[in-house]
Design an enzyme around this catalytic site. Structure first.
Site, PDB file in Angstrom:
ATOM      1  N   HIS A   1     -20.791  48.788  -5.699  1.00 50.16           N
ATOM      2  CA  HIS A   1     -20.111  48.159  -6.283  1.00 50.16           C
ATOM      3  C   HIS A   1     -19.736  47.207  -5.391  1.00 50.16           C
ATOM      4  O   HIS A   1     -18.907  45.851  -6.375  1.00 50.16           O
ATOM      5  CB  HIS A   1     -19.572  48.327  -7.319  1.00 50.16           C
ATOM      6  CG  HIS A   1     -20.235  49.157  -8.532  1.00 50.16           C
ATOM      7  ND1 HIS A   1     -20.453  48.805 -10.275  1.00 50.16           N
ATOM      8  CD2 HIS A   1     -20.355  50.360  -9.214  1.00 50.16           C
ATOM      9  CE1 HIS A   1     -20.507  48.790 -10.456  1.00 50.16           C
ATOM     10  NE2 HIS A   1     -21.657  50.286  -9.813  1.00 50.16           N
TER      11      HIS A   1
ATOM     12  N   ASP B   1     -15.228  40.326  -1.844  1.00 49.75           N
ATOM     13  CA  ASP B   1     -15.171  40.632  -3.539  1.00 49.75           C
ATOM     14  C   ASP B   1     -16.565  40.980  -3.839  1.00 49.75           C
ATOM     15  O   ASP B   1     -17.635  40.051  -3.382  1.00 49.75           O
ATOM     16  CB  ASP B   1     -14.654  40.471  -4.582  1.00 49.75           C
ATOM     17  CG  ASP B   1     -14.652  40.732  -5.812  1.00 49.75           C
ATOM     18  OD1 ASP B   1     -14.254  41.798  -6.490  1.00 49.75           O
ATOM     19  OD2 ASP B   1     -13.384  40.586  -6.568  1.00 49.75           O
TER      20      ASP B   1
END
Ligand code: GDG
Length: 502
Positions: free
Chosen positions: A170, A381
């Site tokens: 992720h 991110d």
């Protein structure tokens, strides 16, 4: 090794369970703990396939203490594993959050390397692998999630060569020069290579991983495939991008509710007729670029470029509060908020509305609706779901998005105002542009972003990953090595398809 096998054709292995123990109500009517599903995107995506296949989810409950074991909540089969107080410190707060997290986010904070933490990481990964091996039916599909569990694919394959293993990361996978700092880089790469398919958020992450295979382990890669030698042949493993998404339809439904629209209106009213509402929503994490955003905003207030009565609503939800870097960040953010409000506020007007709290989804949707400009400015991110949630909520196609180019979302949301958050002048100019473009251009940009998020929602993400995993060559290289994995996903077995885009 003889393991008692159960009958689950689909097994999700993630560091956390998709449920939380109900606080203040530890014991339900039958003397059992009560659980409530946490409404994360992952569980929304995987729930249909879990139900269809009688799947099971293995994870940690979030508390130190005894393992909840196997239980059911809302009709989902779950297995809760234990972490001791020491493992919470060494595995979770230590190796996961103070070694891997900063290392994989471009060393924004210095990663700490401690051998004890690594040993704890190995031990906890083994516990997860053993639990998965126990729960998987013959030929099952096992989907392992995220950086906390990178050793599980190989450990599981050693226990159960008949299962098909997918892994999704992720967070970003760093460039090799950074990854190479990790004293256990080889073990981590080899751990991941136990999978049949490795999914990453961006192509750049998959490319970085493929390079690590070459450099740390000396393997050969071709396109997106790594070839791993095995006795009598080899296995081929694919590493590719599967950008994660959100339940766009579900969120839009919430945003359209009368109660939520009314709440959005109340929020604006409570801000005392603001000229302009900027919004930031982040876990309070140093990767999210909150300090850079505040710096740019403070300077804009000084320059007067955003007009009178501008407000930045900054939700900074509490996160990893026992890790030192997070405590320091909180102090820095709060000092800066105090400075800006002290310098530019008036009686009855604070230019930063700072909220160190967590909110229900409905309140989040109302906040998204109440903003004129959303600021998503991470320094790094993996994806950033907040950007997609904002877009999905804006059913009237108004509002603009300032988005860091260092997010996975930047690859997809072409209608955003992209920015390098390190460039404070550039960030200031971009915020001003996003706040001042005409409604027609804003609508055109928002419409394009909404189309993307609706068509590529989280169900499609899960379906794409599982379909590709179902087609992965598995353990059968041309020389006939490895197991004969079958799958719950196409080809063969129960199919799982995303709903056609609305
Ligand atoms: C990791 C990766 C990747 C936040 N505050 C509240 C709240 N949230 C929700 C948001 C969003 C989620 O938390 C945060 O997701 P992000 O993607 O923005 O960031 P991370 O937590 O760092 O997630 C990231 C993601 O995994 C998925 O793969 O995109 O790159 O770092 O959904 O809405 N939700 C509620 N109240 C809050 O106060 N209800």
């Amino acid at each position: 090794m003889s393991l008692q096998q159960s009958e689950h054709n689909f097994v999700v292995v993630a560091s956390r369970l998709p449920v939380d123990r109900v606080a203040g109500n530890e014991q339900g009517p039958g003397g059992e703990p009560e659980w409530r599903t946490s409404p994360g995107g992952l569980v929304t995506a995987l729930e249909p396939v879990m139900r269809e296949t009688g799947g099971i989810w293995i994870g940690w409950s979030g508390d130190a203490g005894p393992a909840p074991g196997a239980f059911e909540a809302d009709g989902l089969h779950l297995v809760g594993l234990a972490l001791s107080e020491t493992e919470v410190r060494q595995f979770y707060e230590g190796f996961c959050n103070a070694t891997l997290w900063p290392l994989y986010h471009d060393v924004i904070a210095p990663p700490q390397f401690h051998r004890r933490w690594w040993e704890s990481y190995v031990a906890v990964n083994r516990r997860f692998a053993l639990a998965a091996a126990e729960q998987a039916a013959s030929g099952a599909t096992v989907w392992v999630h995220d950086y906390q569990l990178q050793l599980v694919p190989r450990m599981l394959r050693e226990l159960r060569n008949d299962v098909r293993i997918g892994f999704f990361n992720h967070i970003p996978f760093p460039g090799y020069e950074i990854f190479a700092q990790l004293p256990w880089r080889r073990q981590v790469v080899e751990g991941l290579l136990g999978a049949d398919l490795l999914g990453f958020q961006r192509r750049a992450d998959a490319t970085n991983f493929l390079r690590a295979c070459r450099r740390a382990v000396g393997l050969t890669t071709r396109g997106s495939t790594v070839r791993v030698p095995e006795p009598g042949g080899y296995r081929e493993i694919q590493a590719a991008a599967f950008p994660i998404s959100i339940d766009a339809k579900g969120l839009e439904e919430i945003a359209r509710r009368d109660s939520v629209r009314k709440r959005a209106w109340q929020i604006r009213e409570a801000l005392e007729e603001p000229g302009l509402v900027l919004l930031g929503v982040d876990r309070l994490d140093y990767t999210k670029g909150i300090l850079h955003r505040l710096r740019a905003y403070g300077e804009l207030l000084g320059d007067g470029r955003l007009g009178p009565r501008v407000v930045l609503v900054q939700v900074a939800s509490p996160s990893r509060e026992r890790v030192e870097a997070y405590q320091l960040l909180r102090d820095e953010v709060e000092v800066m908020v105090g400075r800006i409000n002290g310098q530019y506020g008036e009686v009855g007007y604070s230019p930063v509305d700072y909220l160190h709290q967590s909110y229900p989804r409905e309140e989040m949707a109302a906040l998204y609706l109440s903003a004129d400009v959303m600021l998503v400015t991470p320094l790094r991110d993996g994806m950033n779901l907040v950007a997609k949630e904002y877009v999905a909520s804006r059913f009237d196609e108004s509002g603009t998005l300032v988005l860091s180019e260092f997010t996975g979302a930047a690859d997809e949301l072409a209608g955003a105002f992209l920015v390098n958050p390190h460039d404070i002048d550039g960030l200031k100019d971009t915020i001003v542009r996003a706040a001042t473009i005409g409604p027609a251009e804003a609508r055109r940009r928002m419409r394009a972003m909404r189309r993307r998020v609706r068509e590529h929602d989280v169900a499609r993400w899960a379906a794409d990953f599982l379909t590709t995993l179902g087609q992965a060559p598995g353990g059968s290289g041309p020389a006939g090595a490895g197991g004969q994995a079958s799958s719950v996903v196409p080809p063969g077995g129960i199919s799982y398809r995303a709903a056609p885009p609305a």
